[in-house]
Design an enzyme around this catalytic site. Structure first.
Site, PDB file in Angstrom:
ATOM      1  N   LYS A 165       3.121 -15.292   2.023  1.00  0.00           N
ATOM      2  CA  LYS A 165       3.428 -16.177   0.895  1.00  0.00           C
ATOM      3  C   LYS A 165       4.937 -16.419   0.900  1.00  0.00           C
ATOM      4  O   LYS A 165       5.670 -15.953   0.016  1.00  0.00           O
ATOM      5  CB  LYS A 165       2.975 -15.545  -0.429  1.00  0.00           C
ATOM      6  CG  LYS A 165       1.483 -15.616  -0.680  1.00  0.00           C
ATOM      7  CD  LYS A 165       1.014 -16.973  -1.182  1.00  0.00           C
ATOM      8  CE  LYS A 165       1.454 -17.216  -2.604  1.00  0.00           C
ATOM      9  NZ  LYS A 165       1.030 -18.579  -3.075  1.00  0.00           N
TER      10      LYS A 165
ATOM     11  N   ASP B 233      -2.944 -18.017   0.245  1.00  0.00           N
ATOM     12  CA  ASP B 233      -3.948 -18.661  -0.608  1.00  0.00           C
ATOM     13  C   ASP B 233      -4.632 -19.806   0.138  1.00  0.00           C
ATOM     14  O   ASP B 233      -5.859 -19.958   0.103  1.00  0.00           O
ATOM     15  CB  ASP B 233      -3.330 -19.139  -1.931  1.00  0.00           C
ATOM     16  CG  ASP B 233      -2.076 -19.988  -1.752  1.00  0.00           C
ATOM     17  OD1 ASP B 233      -1.508 -20.016  -0.643  1.00  0.00           O
ATOM     18  OD2 ASP B 233      -1.659 -20.635  -2.744  1.00  0.00           O
TER      19      ASP B 233
ATOM     20  N   TYR C 219       0.818  -1.212   0.000  1.00  0.00           N
ATOM     21  CA  TYR C 219       0.000   0.000   0.000  1.00  0.00           C
ATOM     22  C   TYR C 219       0.855   1.266   0.000  1.00  0.00           C
ATOM     23  O   TYR C 219       0.402   2.320  -0.432  1.00  0.00           O
ATOM     24  CB  TYR C 219      -0.927   0.038   1.220  1.00  0.00           C
ATOM     25  CG  TYR C 219      -2.238  -0.682   1.015  1.00  0.00           C
ATOM     26  CD1 TYR C 219      -2.263  -2.034   0.712  1.00  0.00           C
ATOM     27  CD2 TYR C 219      -3.441  -0.005   1.129  1.00  0.00           C
ATOM     28  CE1 TYR C 219      -3.470  -2.693   0.532  1.00  0.00           C
ATOM     29  CE2 TYR C 219      -4.648  -0.654   0.956  1.00  0.00           C
ATOM     30  CZ  TYR C 219      -4.655  -1.993   0.656  1.00  0.00           C
ATOM     31  OH  TYR C 219      -5.851  -2.639   0.479  1.00  0.00           O
TER      32      TYR C 219
ATOM     33  N   ASP D 218     -12.219  -9.337   3.888  1.00  0.00           N
ATOM     34  CA  ASP D 218     -13.483  -9.348   3.137  1.00  0.00           C
ATOM     35  C   ASP D 218     -14.051 -10.763   3.099  1.00  0.00           C
ATOM     36  O   ASP D 218     -15.257 -10.980   3.238  1.00  0.00           O
ATOM     37  CB  ASP D 218     -13.288  -8.855   1.698  1.00  0.00           C
ATOM     38  CG  ASP D 218     -13.615  -7.372   1.538  1.00  0.00           C
ATOM     39  OD1 ASP D 218     -13.480  -6.642   2.535  1.00  0.00           O
ATOM     40  OD2 ASP D 218     -14.001  -6.955   0.430  1.00  0.00           O
TER      41      ASP D 218
ATOM     42  N   ASP E 137      -6.352  -7.188   3.648  1.00  0.00           N
ATOM     43  CA  ASP E 137      -7.481  -6.569   2.948  1.00  0.00           C
ATOM     44  C   ASP E 137      -8.362  -7.656   2.326  1.00  0.00           C
ATOM     45  O   ASP E 137      -9.588  -7.681   2.518  1.00  0.00           O
ATOM     46  CB  ASP E 137      -6.938  -5.628   1.867  1.00  0.00           C
ATOM     47  CG  ASP E 137      -8.042  -4.921   1.104  1.00  0.00           C
ATOM     48  OD1 ASP E 137      -8.990  -4.452   1.747  1.00  0.00           O
ATOM     49  OD2 ASP E 137      -7.953  -4.852  -0.134  1.00  0.00           O
TER      50      ASP E 137
HETATM   51  C1  IPM Z   1     -10.495  -1.511   3.410  1.00  0.00           C
HETATM   52  C2  IPM Z   1     -10.724  -0.883   2.069  1.00  0.00           C
HETATM   53  C3  IPM Z   1      -9.578   0.078   1.787  1.00  0.00           C
HETATM   54  C4  IPM Z   1      -8.319  -0.732   1.685  1.00  0.00           C
HETATM   55  C5  IPM Z   1      -9.770   0.984   0.556  1.00  0.00           C
HETATM   56  C6  IPM Z   1     -11.041   1.781   0.629  1.00  0.00           C
HETATM   57  C7  IPM Z   1      -8.587   1.890   0.346  1.00  0.00           C
HETATM   58  O1  IPM Z   1     -10.864  -1.864   1.095  1.00  0.00           O
HETATM   59  O2  IPM Z   1     -10.404  -0.771   4.403  1.00  0.00           O
HETATM   60  O3  IPM Z   1     -10.429  -2.738   3.483  1.00  0.00           O
HETATM   61  O4  IPM Z   1      -7.999  -1.272   0.617  1.00  0.00           O
HETATM   62  O5  IPM Z   1      -7.617  -0.806   2.701  1.00  0.00           O
HETATM   63 MG    MG Z   2     -10.917  -3.834   1.865  1.00  0.00          MG
END
Ligand code: IPM
Ligand code: MG
Length: 370
Positions: free
Chosen positions: A193, A227, A143, A255, A251
């Site tokens: 990884k 993975d 990042y 999710d 990240d």
């Molecule tokens: C998160 C989001 C952010 C990230 C974006 C909005 C920059 O996806 O907080 O998980 O990638 O960190």
């Molecule tokens: Mg995210």
């Protein structure tokens, strides 16, 4: 009565302002009914800041964020901002907050609520009783790594991002993971990884060395490739307690973990910095869901992740465990009563608007506190 604490609310874009309005109700409830009270300031971030000032966050708001007890962040982004310049896109506001506040430890719990087992796309027996915590490194890795961007290479254009980690950056986030695991299931899975990335090898070595030398013998440490971790999360998520991983893998995996619980609309997060000389740590709390522009302004958004993020603020910034429990229990009560926003309808229940859901949680708080 304890001295007032300060909160900076940055509702942002899309459904951010709607869910932030609901958290204000819960903060007011705390002010009236509990020993803590808050001075709330509001600020602009993301597209909202761009519309007003041409930047994703102003220096003035940044300065307030650096000096408040906790930031409550809604969400940023929307299609109208998709073609803005790199430095002023809505995400840049969030990334600047993370970097300048040095919020290196991002805590993303994934907990299933019994009442919502049916809302998940996974089988109830796979996700029942789930309680995992992803600790994502948040201020380094790909990042922020340099060099980045376009270059001329062997007569053609190419583009670079850089994955980079110092030993200290790995150690400080791993320490947070070990310390949190000690208060939970005493198990940490470190994810990278190492089979293809040098930073992965270094990550694994550094976490292993810290585990041995850092007084963490009571914590079980395991290692997993990212993975495989993604696969294991949907195969048998209950094998995990605390997962610690880098910025990008965190990240993705968070999710994935979020969907185990039925909806992104249920997931809170805390982003924490180091404890400073005065005993305070900089902190930002935000729901994991994004700005959801498709439903913005329709009163359909689920405010529970935002309310649960405030519960995390009570827990981690203000050490108010009982008050945090109270908010979390009120959310459970409301779900047990069959009250749902559209995103967690699953097999049925009563559909509530964003506002009705906020009111329902406050009513549940009243009942709990009566
Ligand atoms: C998160 C989001 C952010 C990230 C974006 C909005 C920059 O996806 O907080 O998980 O990638 O960190
Ligand atoms: Mg995210």
């Amino acid at each position: 009565m304890a001295a007032n604490k300060t909160l900076l609310m940055l509702p942002g874009d899309g459904i951010g302002p709607e869910v932030s309005a609901e958290v204000t109700k819960v903060i007011d409830w705390m002010d009236k009914r509990r020993a803590i009270s808050f001075d709330i300031e509001q600020g602009l971030v993301g597209g909202a800041a761009y519309d007003a000032h041409g930047v994703a966050i102003t220096d003035e708001v940044m300065d307030r964020a650096m000096n408040t007890d906790a930031v409550l962040f809604g969400a940023v982004g929307g299609p109208q901002y998709d073609n803005l310049g790199w430095d002023v896109r809505p995400e840049a506001g969030l990334l600047r907050l993370r970097k300048e506040m040095d919020l290196f430890a991002n805590l993303r719990p994934a907990v299933t609520f019994d009442a919502l087992l049916e809302a998940s796309t996974l089988k109830p027996e796979v996700i029942r009783g789930l309680d995992i915590l992803i600790v994502r490194e948040l201020t380094a890795g790909v990042y922020f790594g340099e060099p980045r961007g376009m270059q001329e290479w062997q007569g053609q254009e190419r583009c670079i991002d850089t994955q980079s980690y110092t030993k200290a950056e790995i150690e400080r986030v791993a320490e947070v993971a070990f310390d949190l695991a000690r208060k939970r299931g005493k198990k940490v899975t470190s994810v990278e990884k190492a089979n293809v990335m040098k930073t992965g090898v270094f990550w694994r070595q550094t976490v292993t060395a810290l585990h041995g030398a850092g007084g963490y013998a009571d914590i079980e440490l395991g290692h997993m490739y990212a993975d495989n971790c993604a696969m294991q999360l949907v195969r048998n998520p209950n094998q995990f307690d605390v997962i610690v991983t880098d910025n990008l893998f965190g990240d993705l995996l968070s999710d994935c973990a979020a969907m185990l619980t039925g909806s992104l609309g249920m997931l809170p997060s805390a982003s924490l910095g180091a404890v400073d000389g005065t005993g305070r740590r900089k902190a930002l709390y935000e729901p994991v869901h994004g700005s959801a522009p498709d439903i913005a302004g329709e009163g359909k958004a689920n405010p529970l992740a935002m309310l649960l993020s405030f519960a995390m603020a009570l827990r981690y910034s203000f050490d108010l465990q009982e008050d945090a429990d109270l908010v979390e229990q009120a959310v459970q009560d409301v779900l047990s009563e069959g009250k749902r926003t559209a995103d967690i309808m699953g097999t049925g229940g009563e559909v509530l608007s964003t506002r009705q859901m906020g009111d329902a949680v406050c009513a549940a708080l009243d009942r709990r506190a009566a």
